[in-house]
Design a protein around this motif. Structure first.
Motif, PDB file in Angstrom:
ATOM      1  N   ASP A 162       0.834  -1.209   0.000  1.00 49.20           N
ATOM      2  CA  ASP A 162       0.000   0.000   0.000  1.00 49.20           C
ATOM      3  C   ASP A 162       0.865   1.255   0.000  1.00 49.20           C
ATOM      4  OD1 ASP A 162      -2.561  -1.395   0.276  1.00 49.20           O
ATOM      5  OD2 ASP A 162      -1.905  -1.832   2.314  1.00 49.20           O
ATOM      6  N   THR A 163       1.919   1.229   0.808  1.00 50.68           N
ATOM      7  CA  THR A 163       2.801   2.386   0.918  1.00 50.68           C
ATOM      8  C   THR A 163       3.513   2.676  -0.393  1.00 50.68           C
ATOM      9  OG1 THR A 163       3.155   2.026   3.288  1.00 50.68           O
ATOM     10  CG2 THR A 163       4.814   3.316   2.120  1.00 50.68           C
ATOM     11  N   LEU A 164       4.017   1.630  -1.031  1.00 49.54           N
ATOM     12  CA  LEU A 164       4.705   1.823  -2.306  1.00 49.54           C
ATOM     13  C   LEU A 164       3.763   2.402  -3.352  1.00 49.54           C
ATOM     14  CD1 LEU A 164       7.188   1.519  -4.081  1.00 49.54           C
ATOM     15  CD2 LEU A 164       6.497  -0.854  -4.537  1.00 49.54           C
ATOM     16  N   LEU A 165       2.546   1.906  -3.404  1.00 52.47           N
ATOM     17  CA  LEU A 165       1.577   2.404  -4.388  1.00 52.47           C
ATOM     18  C   LEU A 165       1.154   3.840  -4.088  1.00 52.47           C
ATOM     19  CD1 LEU A 165      -0.690  -0.759  -4.773  1.00 52.47           C
ATOM     20  CD2 LEU A 165       1.051   0.076  -6.363  1.00 52.47           C
ATOM     21  N   ALA A 166       1.049   4.173  -2.803  1.00 50.99           N
ATOM     22  CA  ALA A 166       0.634   5.525  -2.430  1.00 50.99           C
ATOM     23  C   ALA A 166       1.754   6.534  -2.613  1.00 50.99           C
ATOM     24  CB  ALA A 166       0.149   5.539  -0.982  1.00 50.99           C
ATOM     25  N   GLY A 167       2.996   6.085  -2.453  1.00 49.44           N
ATOM     26  CA  GLY A 167       4.134   6.989  -2.590  1.00 49.44           C
ATOM     27  C   GLY A 167       4.308   7.944  -1.428  1.00 49.44           C
ATOM     28  N   ALA A 168       3.628   7.673  -0.323  1.00 51.07           N
ATOM     29  CA  ALA A 168       3.709   8.554   0.839  1.00 51.07           C
ATOM     30  C   ALA A 168       3.365   7.760   2.094  1.00 51.07           C
ATOM     31  CB  ALA A 168       2.765   9.751   0.684  1.00 51.07           C
ATOM     32  N   GLY A 169       3.759   8.300   3.230  1.00 50.33           N
ATOM     33  CA  GLY A 169       3.452   7.643   4.492  1.00 50.33           C
ATOM     34  C   GLY A 169       4.144   8.345   5.632  1.00 50.33           C
ATOM     35  N   VAL A 170       4.092   7.699   6.786  1.00 50.67           N
ATOM     36  CA  VAL A 170       4.807   8.174   7.967  1.00 50.67           C
ATOM     37  C   VAL A 170       5.892   7.172   8.301  1.00 50.67           C
ATOM     38  CG1 VAL A 170       2.879   9.541   8.845  1.00 50.67           C
ATOM     39  CG2 VAL A 170       3.049   7.129   9.463  1.00 50.67           C
ATOM     40  N   CYS A 171       6.554   7.357   9.442  1.00 48.85           N
ATOM     41  CA  CYS A 171       7.750   6.571   9.723  1.00 48.85           C
ATOM     42  C   CYS A 171       7.500   5.061   9.674  1.00 48.85           C
ATOM     43  CB  CYS A 171       8.348   6.984  11.055  1.00 48.85           C
ATOM     44  SG  CYS A 171       7.255   6.813  12.494  1.00 48.85           S
ATOM     45  N   ARG A 172       6.362   4.607  10.216  1.00 47.39           N
ATOM     46  CA  ARG A 172       6.093   3.165  10.204  1.00 47.39           C
ATOM     47  C   ARG A 172       6.007   2.637   8.780  1.00 47.39           C
ATOM     48  NH1 ARG A 172       0.812   1.676   9.263  1.00 47.39           N
ATOM     49  NH2 ARG A 172       0.755  -0.073  10.715  1.00 47.39           N
ATOM     50  N   ASP A 173       5.492   3.454   7.857  1.00 44.56           N
ATOM     51  CA  ASP A 173       5.372   3.039   6.467  1.00 44.56           C
ATOM     52  C   ASP A 173       6.736   2.951   5.789  1.00 44.56           C
ATOM     53  OD1 ASP A 173       2.429   3.153   6.568  1.00 44.56           O
ATOM     54  OD2 ASP A 173       2.738   5.315   6.714  1.00 44.56           O
ATOM     55  N   PHE A 174       7.595   3.920   6.060  1.00 48.54           N
ATOM     56  CA  PHE A 174       8.966   3.866   5.556  1.00 48.54           C
ATOM     57  C   PHE A 174       9.658   2.596   6.066  1.00 48.54           C
ATOM     58  CE2 PHE A 174       8.078   8.174   4.552  1.00 48.54           C
ATOM     59  CZ  PHE A 174       9.104   8.721   3.783  1.00 48.54           C
ATOM     60  N   ALA A 175       9.477   2.309   7.363  1.00 52.24           N
ATOM     61  CA  ALA A 175      10.122   1.135   7.959  1.00 52.24           C
ATOM     62  C   ALA A 175       9.586  -0.161   7.361  1.00 52.24           C
ATOM     63  CB  ALA A 175       9.924   1.147   9.479  1.00 52.24           C
ATOM     64  N   HIS A 176       8.272  -0.252   7.185  1.00 51.57           N
ATOM     65  CA  HIS A 176       7.688  -1.467   6.604  1.00 51.57           C
ATOM     66  C   HIS A 176       8.209  -1.729   5.193  1.00 51.57           C
ATOM     67  CE1 HIS A 176       3.958  -1.259   9.427  1.00 51.57           C
ATOM     68  NE2 HIS A 176       4.916  -1.995   9.943  1.00 51.57           N
ATOM     69  N   LEU A 177       8.309  -0.693   4.384  1.00 49.08           N
ATOM     70  CA  LEU A 177       8.786  -0.877   3.020  1.00 49.08           C
ATOM     71  C   LEU A 177      10.246  -1.301   3.010  1.00 49.08           C
ATOM     72  CD1 LEU A 177       8.260  -0.818   0.017  1.00 49.08           C
ATOM     73  CD2 LEU A 177       8.680   1.654   0.033  1.00 49.08           C
ATOM     74  N   ALA A 178      11.073  -0.683   3.847  1.00 54.90           N
ATOM     75  CA  ALA A 178      12.479  -1.073   3.928  1.00 54.90           C
ATOM     76  C   ALA A 178      12.619  -2.517   4.379  1.00 54.90           C
ATOM     77  CB  ALA A 178      13.232  -0.134   4.874  1.00 54.90           C
ATOM     78  N   VAL A 179      11.849  -2.910   5.383  1.00 50.89           N
ATOM     79  CA  VAL A 179      11.916  -4.280   5.896  1.00 50.89           C
ATOM     80  C   VAL A 179      11.486  -5.280   4.822  1.00 50.89           C
ATOM     81  CG1 VAL A 179      10.781  -5.883   7.489  1.00 50.89           C
ATOM     82  CG2 VAL A 179      11.714  -3.729   8.333  1.00 50.89           C
ATOM     83  N   ALA A 180      10.405  -5.001   4.134  1.00 51.87           N
ATOM     84  CA  ALA A 180       9.916  -5.919   3.101  1.00 51.87           C
ATOM     85  C   ALA A 180      10.952  -6.089   1.991  1.00 51.87           C
ATOM     86  CB  ALA A 180       8.599  -5.408   2.526  1.00 51.87           C
ATOM     87  N   LEU A 181      11.565  -5.000   1.563  1.00 55.91           N
ATOM     88  CA  LEU A 181      12.567  -5.071   0.504  1.00 55.91           C
ATOM     89  C   LEU A 181      13.798  -5.851   0.956  1.00 55.91           C
ATOM     90  CD1 LEU A 181      12.315  -1.399  -0.792  1.00 55.91           C
ATOM     91  CD2 LEU A 181      11.578  -3.460  -2.019  1.00 55.91           C
ATOM     92  N   LEU A 182      14.237  -5.619   2.182  1.00 56.70           N
ATOM     93  CA  LEU A 182      15.422  -6.313   2.681  1.00 56.70           C
ATOM     94  C   LEU A 182      15.169  -7.806   2.839  1.00 56.70           C
ATOM     95  CD1 LEU A 182      16.525  -3.602   5.242  1.00 56.70           C
ATOM     96  CD2 LEU A 182      17.911  -4.427   3.318  1.00 56.70           C
ATOM     97  N   ARG A 183      14.028  -8.165   3.407  1.00 53.81           N
ATOM     98  CA  ARG A 183      13.709  -9.586   3.522  1.00 53.81           C
ATOM     99  C   ARG A 183      13.633 -10.242   2.146  1.00 53.81           C
ATOM    100  NH1 ARG A 183       8.697  -9.092   7.877  1.00 53.81           N
ATOM    101  NH2 ARG A 183       9.935  -8.492   9.701  1.00 53.81           N
ATOM    102  N   ALA A 184      13.146  -9.488   1.166  1.00 57.09           N
ATOM    103  CA  ALA A 184      12.983 -10.038  -0.180  1.00 57.09           C
ATOM    104  C   ALA A 184      14.317 -10.332  -0.854  1.00 57.09           C
ATOM    105  CB  ALA A 184      12.167  -9.075  -1.041  1.00 57.09           C
TER     106      ALA A 184
END
Length: 279
Positions: A162-184
């Motif tokens: 959701d965060t990647l598609l929206a292109g915006a968020g708050v700190c938790r969203d930045f962290a979730h996207l970074a975590v998902a990419l790193l795990r991937a």
């Protein structure tokens, strides 16, 4: 009120953090708070925690979770609840320990960090970076460049997709996207709630941690606060594990939340290409 002291640390870094919450409870409920700092072996901690319901002190049950997470649990009747927390941390603790269980669990997709939806995408974007330090720098830079930090732009149930598609968020969203990419790309990663001296506007902050070169290293695409002075509160798979307040029964209204975090002296300079651990 709780007072806790740890061992003296030879390092002089001093951080002063705290939070105040004002909550109306409409019906009897069970509340769980994660606002107290995690244990800091080797540092000296002075701490105060007080809950007051309709003018009367109430005593929470403290539950110790993984990674030193401290949950303060209250069964409360309807009324007006006030919470005050303050802590002074003198010195720094050792980098967070690492277990084989951690390295297994934090490779797996989770509710808000859906790594399995990013496998092909992450390999294309980051698969060429074989050096782990460079990989962290590139992921942090990429997340910070693709997302705009906009308060109120995301929903509490939004995940990394959701965060990647929206292109915006708050700190938790930045962290979730970074975590998902790193795990991937096969790097164990997790989310940490912290007190963050220098953060503006001040609030609870969330960052990612990645296992690199034998230690947990901070990844924060927001670049809103220096990583060297962060104070760990709670650690987990994603925001579901580190929420500062969970309500399990009746209705509540959070009227006010005030968070503070300062460091004694000048804030350090941070550089995205450096490996930093929460200490």
């Amino acid at each position: 009120m709780d007072i806790a002291e740890g061992q003296q640390c030879p390092q002089a870094l001093k951080r002063i953090v705290g939070a105040e919450l004002d909550v109306d409870v409409s019906a009897p409920t069970t509340l769980e708070f994660q606002i107290a700092v995690a244990p800091h072996p080797g540092a000296e901690i002075f701490e105060l925690l007080a809950f007051v319901l309709d003018g009367e002190p109430v005593q929470p049950l403290e539950i110790s979770g993984m990674h030193g997470n401290r949950i303060h649990k209250l069964d409360v009747a309807a009324g007006h609840l006030e919470l005050v927390y303050a802590a002074t941390i003198v010195g720094q603790t050792a980098p967070a320990p690492v277990t084989e269980y951690d390295l297994s669990m934090y490779l797996r997709p989770s509710r808000y960090a859906e790594a399995d939806k990013f496998y092909g995408f992450a390999a294309t974007e980051f698969g060429r970076y074989l050096d782990s330090t460079t990989l962290l720098e590139k992921v942090s830079e990429w997340v910070g460049g693709r997302l705009s930090y906009v308060q109120g732009s995301s929903d509490p149930i939004d995940g990394a997709v959701d965060t990647l598609l929206a292109g915006a968020g708050v700190c938790r969203d930045f962290a979730h996207l970074a975590v998902a990419l790193l795990r991937a790309v096969n790097v164990p990663a997790r989310v940490v709630s912290v007190y963050a001296p220098g953060l503006y506007p001040m609030d609870f902050h969330a960052v990612a941690e990645a296992f690199v070169d034998g230690s947990w290293r901070v990844v924060d695409g927001t670049l809103l606060a220096p990583r060297q002075t962060l104070v760990r509160i709670a650690t987990g798979r994603d925001a579901a594990d580190i929420a500062f307040l969970d309500n399990h029964k009746g209705a509540i209204t959070l009227n006010a939340l005030t968070v503070s975090a300062i460091v004694d002296g000048a804030l350090p300079r941070d550089s995205i290409d450096e490996l930093v651990s929460i200490r």
